[in-house]
Scaffold this motif. Structure first.
Motif, mmCIF file in Angstrom:
data_model
loop_
_atom_site.group_PDB
_atom_site.id
_atom_site.type_symbol
_atom_site.label_atom_id
_atom_site.label_comp_id
_atom_site.label_asym_id
_atom_site.label_seq_id
_atom_site.Cartn_x
_atom_site.Cartn_y
_atom_site.Cartn_z
ATOM 1 N N LYS A 79 0.877 -1.419 0.018
ATOM 2 C CA LYS A 79 -0.014 0.099 -0.085
ATOM 3 C C LYS A 79 0.860 1.182 -0.003
ATOM 4 O O LYS A 79 0.616 2.134 -0.660
ATOM 5 N N SER A 80 2.042 1.126 0.772
ATOM 6 C CA SER A 80 2.660 2.502 0.757
ATOM 7 C C SER A 80 4.265 2.050 1.352
ATOM 8 O O SER A 80 4.696 0.796 1.902
ATOM 9 N N VAL A 81 5.122 2.884 0.916
ATOM 10 C CA VAL A 81 6.487 2.667 1.431
ATOM 11 C C VAL A 81 6.756 3.919 2.061
ATOM 12 O O VAL A 81 6.869 4.973 1.277
ATOM 13 N N SER A 82 7.503 4.149 3.225
ATOM 14 C CA SER A 82 7.830 5.328 3.784
ATOM 15 C C SER A 82 9.396 5.185 4.397
ATOM 16 O O SER A 82 9.773 4.135 4.675
ATOM 17 N N VAL A 87 19.277 5.397 17.912
ATOM 18 C CA VAL A 87 20.062 4.152 18.358
ATOM 19 C C VAL A 87 21.288 4.863 18.979
ATOM 20 O O VAL A 87 22.248 5.532 18.352
ATOM 21 N N ARG A 88 21.532 4.950 20.291
ATOM 22 C CA ARG A 88 22.635 5.397 20.953
ATOM 23 C C ARG A 88 22.530 6.921 20.686
ATOM 24 O O ARG A 88 23.945 7.364 20.554
ATOM 25 N N GLY A 89 21.728 7.762 20.611
ATOM 26 C CA GLY A 89 21.733 9.243 20.376
ATOM 27 C C GLY A 89 21.668 9.442 18.801
ATOM 28 O O GLY A 89 21.867 10.528 18.680
ATOM 29 N N GLN A 90 22.076 8.332 18.081
ATOM 30 C CA GLN A 90 22.260 8.623 16.460
ATOM 31 C C GLN A 90 20.987 8.263 15.807
ATOM 32 O O GLN A 90 20.099 7.258 16.318
ATOM 33 N N ASN A 91 20.600 8.886 14.620
ATOM 34 C CA ASN A 91 19.506 8.507 13.910
ATOM 35 C C ASN A 91 19.887 7.311 12.849
ATOM 36 O O ASN A 91 20.977 7.641 11.875
ATOM 37 N N GLN A 92 19.108 6.235 13.004
ATOM 38 C CA GLN A 92 19.443 5.408 11.971
ATOM 39 C C GLN A 92 18.374 4.969 11.110
ATOM 40 O O GLN A 92 16.960 4.883 11.466
ATOM 41 N N LYS A 93 18.451 4.917 9.667
ATOM 42 C CA LYS A 93 17.438 4.922 8.622
ATOM 43 C C LYS A 93 16.635 3.552 8.881
ATOM 44 O O LYS A 93 17.063 2.371 9.074
ATOM 45 N N VAL A 94 15.089 3.905 8.904
ATOM 46 C CA VAL A 94 14.368 2.722 8.914
ATOM 47 C C VAL A 94 13.615 2.973 7.626
ATOM 48 O O VAL A 94 13.066 3.944 7.418
ATOM 49 N N VAL A 95 13.026 1.830 6.877
ATOM 50 C CA VAL A 95 12.094 1.636 5.960
ATOM 51 C C VAL A 95 10.862 1.024 6.492
ATOM 52 O O VAL A 95 10.677 -0.099 7.192
ATOM 53 N N ARG A 96 9.798 1.653 6.322
ATOM 54 C CA ARG A 96 8.367 1.115 6.684
ATOM 55 C C ARG A 96 7.623 0.690 5.374
ATOM 56 O O ARG A 96 7.652 1.447 4.329
ATOM 57 N N LEU A 97 7.233 -0.596 5.458
ATOM 58 C CA LEU A 97 6.501 -1.206 4.358
ATOM 59 C C LEU A 97 5.108 -1.371 4.740
ATOM 60 O O LEU A 97 4.861 -2.367 5.917
ATOM 61 N N PHE A 139 9.537 4.795 15.292
ATOM 62 C CA PHE A 139 9.537 5.125 14.038
ATOM 63 C C PHE A 139 9.170 6.650 13.896
ATOM 64 O O PHE A 139 8.054 6.998 14.245
ATOM 65 N N HIS A 140 10.084 7.264 13.282
ATOM 66 C CA HIS A 140 9.766 8.791 13.023
ATOM 67 C C HIS A 140 9.860 9.073 11.452
ATOM 68 O O HIS A 140 10.933 9.085 11.187
ATOM 69 N N LYS A 141 8.774 9.024 10.924
ATOM 70 C CA LYS A 141 8.577 9.427 9.524
ATOM 71 C C LYS A 141 9.144 10.568 8.814
ATOM 72 O O LYS A 141 9.000 11.649 9.431
ATOM 73 N N GLU A 142 9.908 10.477 8.057
ATOM 74 C CA GLU A 142 10.619 11.562 7.198
ATOM 75 C C GLU A 142 9.794 11.866 5.820
ATOM 76 O O GLU A 142 9.445 13.012 5.568
ATOM 77 N N ARG A 143 9.449 10.748 5.234
ATOM 78 C CA ARG A 143 8.911 11.077 3.989
ATOM 79 C C ARG A 143 8.247 9.805 3.244
ATOM 80 O O ARG A 143 8.885 8.928 3.829
ATOM 81 N N ASP A 144 7.161 10.030 2.733
ATOM 82 C CA ASP A 144 6.645 8.861 1.933
ATOM 83 C C ASP A 144 7.328 8.674 0.493
ATOM 84 O O ASP A 144 7.712 9.609 -0.266
ATOM 85 N N ILE A 145 7.493 7.551 0.112
ATOM 86 C CA ILE A 145 8.277 7.017 -1.168
ATOM 87 C C ILE A 145 7.297 6.864 -2.040
ATOM 88 O O ILE A 145 7.356 7.032 -3.240
#
Length: 151
Positions: free
Chosen positions: A93-96, A102-112, A131-137
């Motif tokens: 339905k969507s990808v974002s 993680v230990r004070g650093q932002n680690q990229k996460v993909v939501r399916l 999960f902190h969404k940045e943008r929809d793909i």
């Protein structure tokens, strides 16, 4: 990524310049990838084809092509992500894209988000609230039309 082998290459005389064809390929990562059904051409002379993509950025690039329309996008996920212990292919339905701390650093996460409303996160999240969404793909046009019909 995909590995190919010279002994599996097929030489078709009618193929386009620069295009190579193989009878099989090897995928050596246990990570999600995408199967894309798409149409090339907007008029009555359009043709359909498929892509195998290994990164959400490739979906973004495909969406910028003016003569390409994604008709269906599937996530192909390994068992440790879909919790079945086997590979599965599901309509999306969507990808974002977002991040988790993680230990004070932002680690990229993909939501399916699958068509059946189930969500997968890669890498895995223990708590969905992290999960902190940045943008929809990508967002399925079919689901957009269904939402409009409901309202």
């Amino acid at each position: 990524m995909i590995e190919t082998f010279s002994h599996s290459e097929i030489n078709f005389p009618w193929r386009e310049s620069g295009v190579r064809t193989w009878t099989y390929a090897h995928i050596n990562l246990h990570a999600p990838w995408f199967y894309v059904d798409y149409k090339i051409g907007i008029d009555e002379r359009s043709a359909s084809a498929m892509y195998l993509l290994f990164d959400e950025k490739q979906i973004s690039q495909l969406l910028t092509e003016s003569d390409v329309e994604i008709t269906n996008l599937y996530a192909v996920t390994p068992g440790f992500i879909n919790k079945t212990m086997q590979w599965k292919m599901d309509l999306l339905k969507s990808v974002s894209v977002g991040y988790k701390k993680v230990r004070g650093q932002n680690q990229k996460v993909v939501r399916l988000e699958l068509a059946n409303e189930i969500e997968y996160f890669y890498p895995e999240l223990k708590l969905k609230s992290k999960f902190h969404k940045e943008r929809d793909i990508y967002f399925s046009k079919k689901d957009s039309l269904n939402e409009q019909e409901k309202s």
